[in-house]
Design a protein around this motif. Structure first.
Motif, short mmCIF file in Angstrom:
data_model
loop_
_atom_site.label_atom_id
_atom_site.label_comp_id
_atom_site.label_asym_id
_atom_site.label_seq_id
_atom_site.Cartn_x
_atom_site.Cartn_y
_atom_site.Cartn_z
N LEU A 1 91.25 67.65 56.45
CA LEU A 1 91.74 66.64 55.52
C LEU A 1 92.99 65.98 56.10
O LEU A 1 93.84 66.65 56.69
N SER A 2 93.09 64.67 55.93
CA SER A 2 94.33 64.01 56.32
C SER A 2 95.46 64.60 55.48
O SER A 2 95.32 64.81 54.27
N GLY A 3 96.57 64.92 56.15
CA GLY A 3 97.69 65.55 55.46
C GLY A 3 97.70 67.06 55.55
O GLY A 3 98.70 67.70 55.24
N ASP A 4 96.58 67.67 55.98
CA ASP A 4 96.54 69.12 56.15
C ASP A 4 97.28 69.53 57.42
O ASP A 4 97.43 68.74 58.36
N SER A 5 97.71 70.77 57.47
CA SER A 5 98.25 71.33 58.71
C SER A 5 97.09 71.88 59.54
O SER A 5 96.16 72.48 59.01
N VAL A 6 97.15 71.63 60.85
CA VAL A 6 96.11 72.13 61.75
C VAL A 6 96.77 72.69 63.01
O VAL A 6 97.91 72.34 63.33
N TYR B 1 99.82 61.55 50.83
CA TYR B 1 101.11 61.17 50.23
C TYR B 1 101.51 62.08 49.07
O TYR B 1 102.59 61.92 48.49
N LYS B 2 100.62 63.03 48.73
CA LYS B 2 100.89 63.99 47.65
C LYS B 2 101.16 63.27 46.32
O LYS B 2 101.96 63.71 45.50
N ASN C 1 97.30 59.04 45.51
CA ASN C 1 96.90 57.78 46.14
C ASN C 1 96.41 58.09 47.55
O ASN C 1 97.18 58.54 48.39
N LEU C 2 95.13 57.84 47.82
CA LEU C 2 94.54 58.22 49.11
C LEU C 2 94.78 57.18 50.20
O LEU C 2 94.30 57.34 51.32
N GLY C 3 95.49 56.11 49.88
CA GLY C 3 95.93 55.20 50.94
C GLY C 3 94.94 54.12 51.30
O GLY C 3 93.96 53.87 50.61
N PHE C 4 95.21 53.49 52.43
CA PHE C 4 94.53 52.29 52.89
C PHE C 4 93.14 52.61 53.41
O PHE C 4 92.93 53.58 54.12
N LEU D 1 98.60 57.24 59.64
CA LEU D 1 99.23 57.28 58.32
C LEU D 1 100.72 57.60 58.49
O LEU D 1 101.06 58.50 59.26
N ILE D 2 101.58 56.90 57.80
CA ILE D 2 103.02 57.15 57.90
C ILE D 2 103.63 57.29 56.51
O ILE D 2 103.09 56.78 55.53
N LYS D 3 104.73 58.03 56.48
CA LYS D 3 105.49 58.18 55.25
C LYS D 3 106.88 57.57 55.45
O LYS D 3 107.40 57.56 56.57
#
Length: 428
Positions: free
Chosen positions: A302-307, A405-406, A409-412, A419-421
């Motif tokens: 998943l985007s945003g997960d740690s790997v 983004y927690k 909102n799943l973004g663009f 993806l940036i914060k």
């Protein structure tokens, strides 16, 4: 638009490990068969052009039975792995060498940019080489003079144009070579991978020029590149070569998908068995996998997960400690670079003692990639010398859209891969 180039059953055979066509005995045998009106006996033998296999025959087919046509104004992309026969095909099309069998029919002048400095005399200045190349292409001195200022300006080498070419960098040589080939009005422009040597600005400029030649001036371009993004943006149609054979011909997007899907299918579990790589091999990649923090090996994240990117290395180092700098890059399926990271960027060069199997890990917190498929490539330096650079992917993975983004909102949903914060504020 009419056909401007037609290749019919072209093949190219080479003798392994030898210069020339072979021994006197082979030549006498050819002569004897020719005298009796029979086919060259050596056309019936020859191994497949598979560089990863051990040679079992003296003769090898670099290309075998290639057929295609190119229309005027068309941009044809030729893609395939290293050693597939792409450069051999371009040399045949450019008349640098002749096919063993088959024929190539063309209309008009062909300008080629095959290798860095091809056709340049190192002792002559850039200006003198422009005139010499133009003469080789059949242009008069007056014709070249009308294009001279435009060629020099496009190359960006004005300061050094009266300096001998032997003092040019590889990038400057490519700039000047491309500028000459593109501006001397050839009906067919043949361009090999050499543009990869230039900087990003010049690559963009060169691709723009090739697009102008095809769409605006009706010129034909034959383009070879390992950069699938460039091939996709520039070409109308694609041919995929594999082991000297044409295995696909069609729309460029379908050709790219065919090539990349075949590349990904053959990623072996044990990477150390594959020979298509460069370096000293004191340390080399054995395997790659992505580990979830829960300890499981995964292909979907998943985007945003740690790997955790996990690399297993084979070290062949009997005597001394090695300073190992491991790098990896992430690419789209079109081979467009998304990001690259070396352990040395973060002062994490590892000291490894003795031979054996080692595992290096790189944990990425909150994976900042949008959904899609990605390919991982790698390179190892030992004591600042290239140790292993595989010319194939180490592995692949899929990113599924997650709550990066927690916020829910799943973004663009567009083409952006990164993806940036940010930290937001307001000043009044």
């Amino acid at each position: 638009m009419g056909t401007i180039l037609k290749a019919e059953n072209i093949s190219k055979q080479y003798r392994l490990g030898k210069v020339g066509t072979g021994t006197l005995g082979d030549d006498l045998k050819r002569w004897w068969y020719h005298l009796r009106g029979k086919e060259d006996p050596f056309l019936k033998v020859g191994g497949v052009n598979d560089r990863s296999a051990k040679a079992t025959e003296d003769y090898i087919w670099a290309l075998r039975d290639i057929n295609f046509e190119v229309k005027q104004g068309e941009v044809l992309g030729i893609i395939g792995k290293n050693g597939a026969g792409k450069s051999t095909l371009l040399k045949l099309l450019s008349r640098v060498t002749a096919p063993t069998t088959g024929s190539i029919k063309t209309k008009g002048r062909i300008a080629s940019l095959l290798e860095i400095g091809t056709g340049f005399h190192p002792e002559l200045t850039g200006r003198e080489n422009i005139f010499m190349n133009g003469a080789v292409l059949g242009m008069t001195k007056a014709e070249i003079k009308t294009k001279l200022d435009e060629i020099i300006a496009f190359s960006g080498c004005e300061m050094y144009i009266d300096t001998p070419v032997k003092r040019y960098s590889s990038g400057m040589t490519v700039r000047l070579g491309f500028a000459v080939a593109a501006h001397l009005e050839p009906e067919i422009l043949v361009v090999d991978e050499v543009l990869a040597v230039g900087d990003a600005e010049f690559q963009k400029k060169a691709i723009g020029k090739m697009q102008d030649l095809s769409t605006g001036e009706g010129r034909t371009v034959i383009f070879v590149s390992h950069n699938m993004a460039s091939v996709k943006s520039l070409c109308d149609r694609g041919i995929v070569l594999e082991n000297g054979l044409s295995v696909f011909e069609g729309e460029v997007e379908k050709a790219i998908n065919f090539y990349l899907s075949n590349e990904r299918k053959v990623i072996p579990k044990d990477l150390s068995t594959v020979e298509n790589r460069s370096g000293t091999r004191l340390a080399k990649f054995k395997s790659f996998e992505i580990i979830h923090p829960n300890g499981q090996s995964v292909e979907n994240v998943l985007s945003g997960d740690s790997v955790i990117f996990t690399f297993t290395l084979d070290i062949i180092n009997p005597n001394k400690s090695l300073k190992v700098d491991l790098g990896f890059s992430i690419h789209t399926p079109d081979d467009e670079l998304v990001s690259v990271l070396y352990s040395s960027y973060q002062n994490e060069v590892k000291h490894l003692e003795g031979s054996g199997c080692y595992t290096m890990e790189c944990k990425i917190e909150e994976l900042p990639l949008n959904e899609g498929e990605y390919i991982v490539k790698g390179r190892i330096e030992c004591d600042k010398v290239e140790s292993d650079w595989p010319k194939f992917p180490l592995g692949k993975f899929n990113v599924v859209k997650g709550d990066f983004y927690k916020t829910g909102n799943l973004g663009f949903n567009g083409k952006s891969k990164l993806l940036i914060k940010g930290e937001w504020g307001l000043k009044i």
